[in-house]
Design an enzyme around this catalytic site. Structure first.
Site, PDB file in Angstrom:
ATOM      1  CE  LYS A 184      -3.841   0.982  -0.056  1.00 14.06           C
ATOM      2  NZ  LYS A 184      -3.004   0.686   1.078  1.00 14.06           N
TER       3      LYS A 184
HETATM    4  C1  LIG Z   1      -9.202  -0.420   2.678  1.00 18.26           C
HETATM    5  C2  LIG Z   1      -8.147   0.411   3.344  1.00 18.26           C
HETATM    6  N1  LIG Z   1      -8.531   1.385   4.177  1.00 18.26           N
HETATM    7  C3  LIG Z   1      -7.647   2.182   4.779  1.00 18.26           C
HETATM    8  C4  LIG Z   1      -6.288   2.019   4.577  1.00 18.26           C
HETATM    9  C5  LIG Z   1      -5.350   2.889   5.350  1.00 18.26           C
HETATM   10  O1  LIG Z   1      -4.497   3.613   4.551  1.00 18.26           O
HETATM   11  P1  LIG Z   1      -3.092   4.118   5.160  1.00 18.26           P
HETATM   12  O2  LIG Z   1      -2.235   2.906   5.341  1.00 18.26           O
HETATM   13  O3  LIG Z   1      -2.586   5.049   4.121  1.00 18.26           O
HETATM   14  O4  LIG Z   1      -3.377   4.800   6.446  1.00 18.26           O
HETATM   15  C6  LIG Z   1      -5.843   1.023   3.715  1.00 18.26           C
HETATM   16  C7  LIG Z   1      -4.407   0.875   3.439  1.00 18.26           C
HETATM   17  O5  LIG Z   1      -3.713  -0.004   3.664  1.00 18.26           O
HETATM   18  C8  LIG Z   1      -6.782   0.175   3.093  1.00 18.26           C
HETATM   19  O6  LIG Z   1      -6.395  -0.825   2.290  1.00 18.26           O
END
Ligand SMILES: Cc1ncc(COP(=O)(O)O)c(C=O)c1O
Length: 381
Positions: A184
């Site tokens: 990210k």
């Molecule tokens: C659009 C979206 N939603 C949710 C997530 C979930 O985030 P995390 O991996 O921190 O749980 C991500 C991350 O990859 C994402 O790109």
């Protein structure tokens, strides 16, 4: 030179993040310490929001936010099938039903007209996603949610630093959620944050992240079903430094994206990302799309070619409704969301990170052109 691997993504960690983490390790406050409010305050200031609640991942943040909005069994939540699977999974996690709405082919975000048609008396929220960090279309989701008096939850996990018509990503919805996995814009290793102006939502999220404890309740009193979704101070310390560097990080990523665009502008076999004049783009990934003469098999062959040449790449994102779990659970099939499927068959995420050099971008572009050429020759033969 050609055998040096160019990764698909790479975190940008400086001595300042390392020192900040080491400083925490020298204290007694590895969790529930002062770094959490400091990290949350950095977000409140950056976005101009009232409340920020740091959690252990973007998924945890979305889960807490949906619970805090009172979404549960029997409810429908409108969302995009062209996203990372977590944005739909969280709807399932609270026992509600994801109602997918096909995307608009230039922004890759939900088509507002189709979203309006998908609303039923059971629709209790819209979970809007900024695909690859592009906020275009979120204003329409705000209006749709307002006209039906339902909350908009913004899955802003891919869009920290973007804005549309001067409104920052994370401030469109009743609540917004960011994620800090290492690919990210900023990373805490793992982590996430919920941002909102709604005090009730924030307080409930604080309780859900901390085993259902009330903010001022005792340690062994649990007012509701909760989770351990806490972020540690070690992670938050990294995030505080990353937030201080955010403007530079966004600029660095814009430099890489613009360089890709200028090197690929004359390539007729690709569709490049289109960003309108009213969007400030904080790039999450750089995704090109193949033109209609190619199909999914061509795309996979091109990915294999690039990987053989030590270039990290991926097919971001396969449609959520065609993931085996969603096919089994909901009976979705190919053809249900044709634009999502058409786009998803042809996407190629290229290496993308803050420090990608001019020469590395040239090498990626060179091999991508070769791969396209080779594939077209193979099809013609
Ligand atoms: C659009 C979206 N939603 C949710 C997530 C979930 O985030 P995390 O991996 O921190 O749980 C991500 C991350 O990859 C994402 O790109």
């Amino acid at each position: 030179m050609d055998d040096i691997h160019i990764p698909l993504s790479s975190p940008d960690i400086t001595d300042a993040e390392i020192d900040a983490v080491v400083d925490v390790l020298r204290t007694r406050h590895l969790s529930l310490g002062p770094k959490i409010p400091e990290f949350e305050n950095a977000f409140r200031r950056y976005l101009g929001v009232e409340e920020a609640v740091a959690v252990s991942s973007g998924t945890a943040g979305l889960h807490c936010a949906l619970l805090a909005m009172g979404i549960g069994p029997g409810d429908e939540v409108i969302t995009s099938p062209f996203s990372f699977v977590a944005s739909a999974n969280v709807i399932k996690m609270v026992g509600a039903t994801p109602v997918f709405v096909d995307i608009e082919s230039s922004t890759l975000n939900m088509d507002a007209a189709k979203a309006a048609k998908a609303i039923t008396p059971r629709t209790k929220a819209i979970l809007g996603v900024e695909a690859f960090g592009n906020p275009n279309g979120m204003h329409e989701m705000v209006m749709l949610a307002a006209s039906h008096e339902i909350p908009l939850l913004e899955d802003a996990c891919e869009g920290l630093g973007s804005s549309h018509k001067r409104r920052k990503v994370g401030t469109f919805g009743r609540a917004g959620v960011f994620g800090f996995y290492p690919n990210k814009q900023i990373t805490t290793g793992e982590g996430g944050i919920i941002v909102t102006d709604d005090r009730k939502i924030a307080d409930l999220c604080r309780s859900f992240r901390n085993q259902g404890r009330d903010p001022n309740g005792s340690w062994l009193s649990h007012a509701r079903l909760g989770y351990n979704y806490r972020l540690s101070d070690i992670n938050a310390a990294m995030g505080i430094v990353q937030m201080q560097r955010l403007d530079d990080i966004v600029t660095a990523r814009q430099r890489v994206a613009h360089e890709y665009i200028s090197q690929l502008l004359d390539e007729p076999r690709l569709i490049l990302p289109t960003i309108d004049d009213e969007t400030v783009m904080s790039w999450f990934v750089f995704v090109v799309r193949l033109t209609s003469e190619f199909d999914a098999a061509d795309r996979d062959a091109i990915l294999a070619y690039l990987k053989n040449h030590h270039i990290g790449c991926s097919n971001y994102f396969p449609p959520i409704h065609l993931q085996p779990f969603y096919v089994a659970d909901h009976g979705f099939k190919r053809g249900d969301f044709p634009i999502t499927e058409y786009v998803a068959d042809r996407t190629i995420a290229l290496p993308f990170h803050n420090r990608l050099s001019h020469m590395e971008i040239e090498r990626v572009v060179h091999h991508l052109r070769q791969a396209l050429e080779q594939r077209l020759s193979a099809k013609a033969a």
